[in-house]
Design a protein around this motif. Structure first.
Motif, mmCIF file in Angstrom:
data_model
loop_
_atom_site.group_PDB
_atom_site.id
_atom_site.type_symbol
_atom_site.label_atom_id
_atom_site.label_comp_id
_atom_site.label_asym_id
_atom_site.label_seq_id
_atom_site.Cartn_x
_atom_site.Cartn_y
_atom_site.Cartn_z
ATOM 1 N N LEU A 26 0.665 -1.265 0.054
ATOM 2 C CA LEU A 26 0.026 0.079 0.011
ATOM 3 C C LEU A 26 0.913 1.291 0.059
ATOM 4 C CD1 LEU A 26 -2.616 1.597 0.268
ATOM 5 C CD2 LEU A 26 -2.773 0.956 2.684
ATOM 6 N N ALA B 295 -2.784 10.747 -8.064
ATOM 7 C CA ALA B 295 -2.451 10.085 -6.614
ATOM 8 C C ALA B 295 -3.524 10.231 -5.874
ATOM 9 C CB ALA B 295 -1.064 10.311 -6.229
ATOM 10 N N LYS B 296 -4.071 11.412 -5.862
ATOM 11 C CA LYS B 296 -5.235 11.761 -4.890
ATOM 12 C C LYS B 296 -6.656 10.963 -5.191
ATOM 13 C CE LYS B 296 -7.286 15.584 -2.521
ATOM 14 N NZ LYS B 296 -8.387 16.389 -3.001
ATOM 15 N N PHE C 14 1.930 4.316 -3.319
ATOM 16 C CA PHE C 14 2.122 5.907 -3.548
ATOM 17 C C PHE C 14 3.513 6.114 -3.849
ATOM 18 C CE2 PHE C 14 -1.965 5.122 -1.415
ATOM 19 C CZ PHE C 14 -2.877 5.944 -1.860
ATOM 20 N N ALA D 99 -9.290 4.454 -2.825
ATOM 21 C CA ALA D 99 -8.718 3.143 -1.990
ATOM 22 C C ALA D 99 -9.210 3.303 -0.538
ATOM 23 C CB ALA D 99 -7.348 2.961 -2.449
ATOM 24 N N GLY D 100 -9.457 4.586 -0.106
ATOM 25 C CA GLY D 100 -9.399 4.890 1.352
ATOM 26 C C GLY D 100 -10.735 4.660 2.205
ATOM 27 N N PRO D 101 -10.891 5.334 3.345
ATOM 28 C CA PRO D 101 -11.723 5.075 4.202
ATOM 29 C C PRO D 101 -13.404 5.761 3.545
ATOM 30 C CG PRO D 101 -10.479 6.773 4.901
ATOM 31 C CD PRO D 101 -9.612 6.224 3.845
ATOM 32 N N ASN D 102 -13.240 6.205 2.633
ATOM 33 C CA ASN D 102 -14.650 6.679 1.945
ATOM 34 C C ASN D 102 -14.659 5.874 0.608
ATOM 35 O OD1 ASN D 102 -15.544 8.715 3.764
ATOM 36 N ND2 ASN D 102 -14.143 10.155 2.611
ATOM 37 N N VAL E 130 -0.372 14.780 -8.653
ATOM 38 C CA VAL E 130 -1.211 14.900 -7.362
ATOM 39 C C VAL E 130 -2.711 14.731 -7.730
ATOM 40 C CG1 VAL E 130 -1.822 16.984 -6.066
ATOM 41 C CG2 VAL E 130 0.479 16.887 -6.517
ATOM 42 N N ALA F 183 -5.924 7.606 -3.770
ATOM 43 C CA ALA F 183 -6.343 7.539 -2.403
ATOM 44 C C ALA F 183 -7.571 7.546 -1.971
ATOM 45 C CB ALA F 183 -5.233 8.590 -1.693
ATOM 46 N N GLU F 184 -8.393 8.450 -2.713
ATOM 47 C CA GLU F 184 -9.640 8.483 -2.416
ATOM 48 C C GLU F 184 -10.498 7.407 -2.796
ATOM 49 O OE1 GLU F 184 -10.143 13.428 -3.489
ATOM 50 O OE2 GLU F 184 -10.879 11.724 -4.884
ATOM 51 N N VAL G 152 -11.694 0.890 1.557
ATOM 52 C CA VAL G 152 -11.774 0.556 2.891
ATOM 53 C C VAL G 152 -13.140 0.555 3.440
ATOM 54 C CG1 VAL G 152 -10.912 1.091 5.177
ATOM 55 C CG2 VAL G 152 -9.451 0.991 3.164
#
Lengths: 278, 278
Positions: free
Chosen positions: A105, A126-127, A109, A133-136, A123, A130-131, A139
Motif C-alpha cells: 500500500l 495520486a489523490k 504511493f 482506495a481509502g476510508p470513503n 497530485v 487514495a480517495e 476500505v
C-alpha cells in the motif's frame, strides 16, 4: 504482459527481506491484471503512449494485491487459497502478510509519486487513487462487507457495498487516464462507468463462485462457507446474470458516448471481461 | 494542540462506520504528537507559517498511528495496552483494527495530497513520506524487527533496525519542512538528524520500558515479555543512557549548523524530548 515487467522493475528497488519476498509472492502470482489493463487501454483511447501510465498501473495493482492479502487474513475472510496458490499468510505467516500488505500500500504511493507526468497531474491522479482506495472508498466497502453485510436484505444496500468495495478500484484507473490525458471533464463520467463495471464484475464473481469448484476458480469459495449475502443469494442466479449483462451493456454505451475517446479497444476489453470463465 | 484540531477536521470528512470509529479512537488517543510538533517547529524555523504544514502533519501522525495499530495486533507484538487504553483490536476486533490501519495509511496520502502547496512540492513531500514509511523504510524496519532481531548480537545491526523503524518516520517531518521551505539542499541533512534523534528516542524508550510500570509507561512492556533484544539488553542501562545523551547532543549540534534555519525553538523541543519521563 507490460504490467509484469514494470512491477518487476519496481520490486527490484526494494531491499531484500522476508516482507519483500511476500510482497513479490502475492504481486507476481498472476491474476487477471484487469485494473492495469483498464488503465493502459484508457490512455491509449485518449491517444497517449502506455508508458505514461506505468507508475499508476503498478500502484493500482499493488493496492489491489494488498487488499487481497489483508482480506484473506484469518481475522477477515480466512481464505487459504488465492489465484490457485496458498494465500500470503499461509505461505509465510500472519505478521509477514500484514506487513506485506502495508508495504504494498505504501509502495503504491511511492511508485505513483515517481511518475514523470506534470506535477499537478501526479497530485490529482495520486489523490484519486487514495480517495478510491481509502476510508470513503474501498476500505469503507471492506468495513461494510465485514460489519454490516449480514444484516442486508435489499439489493440497493448490497449495491452500495459493491460500488465501494469493487467499483472504486475499477474506477480509479479510468479516472486517472482522464487526468493524464488532461480531460478532467471526463473524470466523473469514468467514475460512474467504473462503478457500473465494478458491479457487473462483482455479480459475475458471485455467479462463478457458485458454478466453479475452488480449483477451477483458483480461490476458496469463502462466501459460501461463510454463508454470505451475495447478489446471487439476494436476486437468484438468473436475475443476477441478467442484471450483469445489462450493466456491461450500459458501461459500453457510456464509453461510446465520450467525446474525445477512441472506444473500440476498451469496448473489446469489456466484451472479453464479460465472457471470462474465472 | 493545533494537530488535534486539524486531525479532527480531517476525520469529519470520513463516512461513519465502525472503521472510522476505530481510526478516530486510535488517532485521538493523545500520544506525544512528536512528529507533527517536529514538522511545525521545523517550518517555523524556516520562517514559514505553520498552516502550510497541516496536511503533512496529519499524514505523518496517521501513518504513525496505523503502524502502532498493526504493530499491536496478536500476530505482531500482541499488546493489550497503548497510550493507557485498550489497543485498537482489543477495543474493537482484529478485522476492524486491520482495516483501521489500512484506512489511516491510505487517508494519510489523501490528506497529504490535498495540500495547497506548489504541486511539485506536494509530490516531493508526499514521496518522502512514502519512502520513509515504506518497504525501504519503516516497513523494512518492522520486517527486521519481527523476523531478524532475535539473532542480533551487535549494536550496529540493532542500530540499523532502529534507523528504519523509528528514525525514518522522525526524519520525514524534518525533510518535508525543508521541501516546503524550498531548501531542498537540507533534505539529506535532516534525514541524518532524524536518524540520530530516532535512535536517541528509541534508546530512551528502551530505558523507560525497564524503569516504568506499564501503568506509568501507558503501554505494555511487550519487549520484556517477549524477551526482545534492545539497546539496554545489548549495551547495559548505563552505557545506553550515555549514548542517548550523546546522540541528542549531536542532533542539536547538526541543527545549529544549518544555514537558513532559526534553530532555537527546535533545540528547546529536543531538550524537552530528552527529559521526558514517559
Amino acid at each position: 504482459m507490460r504490467i509484469d515487467d514494470v512491477l518487476n522493475s519496481r520490486l527490484d528497488l526494494i531491499e531484500n527481506g522476508k516482507v519483500k519476498e511476500a510482497m513479490a509472492y502475492s504481486l507476481l502470482a498472476g491474476g487477471k491484471r484487469i485494473r492495469p489493463v483498464l488503465l493502459y487501454t484508457a490512455v491509449k483511447g485518449y491517444g497517449l503512449d502506455e508508458s505514461i501510465a506505468d507508475p499508476f498501473a503498478c500502484a493500482i495493482e499493488m493496492i489491489h494485491t494488498y487488499s487481497l492479502i489483508h482480506d484473506d487474513l484469518p481475522a477477515m475472510d480466512n481464505d487459504d487459497l488465492r489465484r490457485g496458490r496458498p494465500t500470503c499468510h499461509k505461505q509465510f505467516d500472519e505478521a509477514t502478510a500484514i506487513l506485506a500488505g502495508d508495504g504494498l500500500l505504501t509502495y503504491a504511493f511511492e511508485t505513483a509519486l515517481s511518475s514523470g507526468a506534470q506535477p499537478l497531474q501526479v497530485v490529482k491522479a495520486a489523490k484519486i487513487l487514495a480517495e478510491m482506495a481509502g476510508p470513503n472508498g474501498m476500505v469503507l466497502g471492506q468495513d461494510l462487507d465485514i460489519n454490516e453485510i449480514q444484516g442486508i436484505t435489499d439489493w440497493e444496500a448490497l449495491q452500495n457495498i459493491h460500488h465501494l468495495k469493487t467499483g472504486c478500484l475499477l474506477s480509479a484507473p479510468l479516472m486517472i487516464a482522464a487526468v493524464l490525458a488532461s480531460h478532467d471533464e471526463d473524470i466523473e463520467k469514468w467514475h460512474e462507468i467504473g462503478n457500473i463495471l465494478g458491479l457487473a464484475f462483482q455479480i459475475q464473481d458471485d455467479i462463478l463462485d457458485i458454478r466453479l469448484s475452488p480449483e477451477e476458480f483458483g480461490k476458496s469459495n469463502s462466501d459460501i462457507r461463510n454463508d454470505k449475502v451475495t447478489s446471487v443469494s439476494l436476486l437468484g442466479e438468473n436475475e443476477a446474470e441478467c442484471m450483469m449483462n445489462t450493466l456491461y451493456e450500459k458501461g459500453r454505451e457510456l464509453i461510446g458516448n465520450l467525446d474525445h475517446f477512441q472506444s473500440e479497444e476498451m469496448i473489446g476489453l469489456i466484451d472479453r471481461i464479460q465472457t471470462r470463465k474465472k
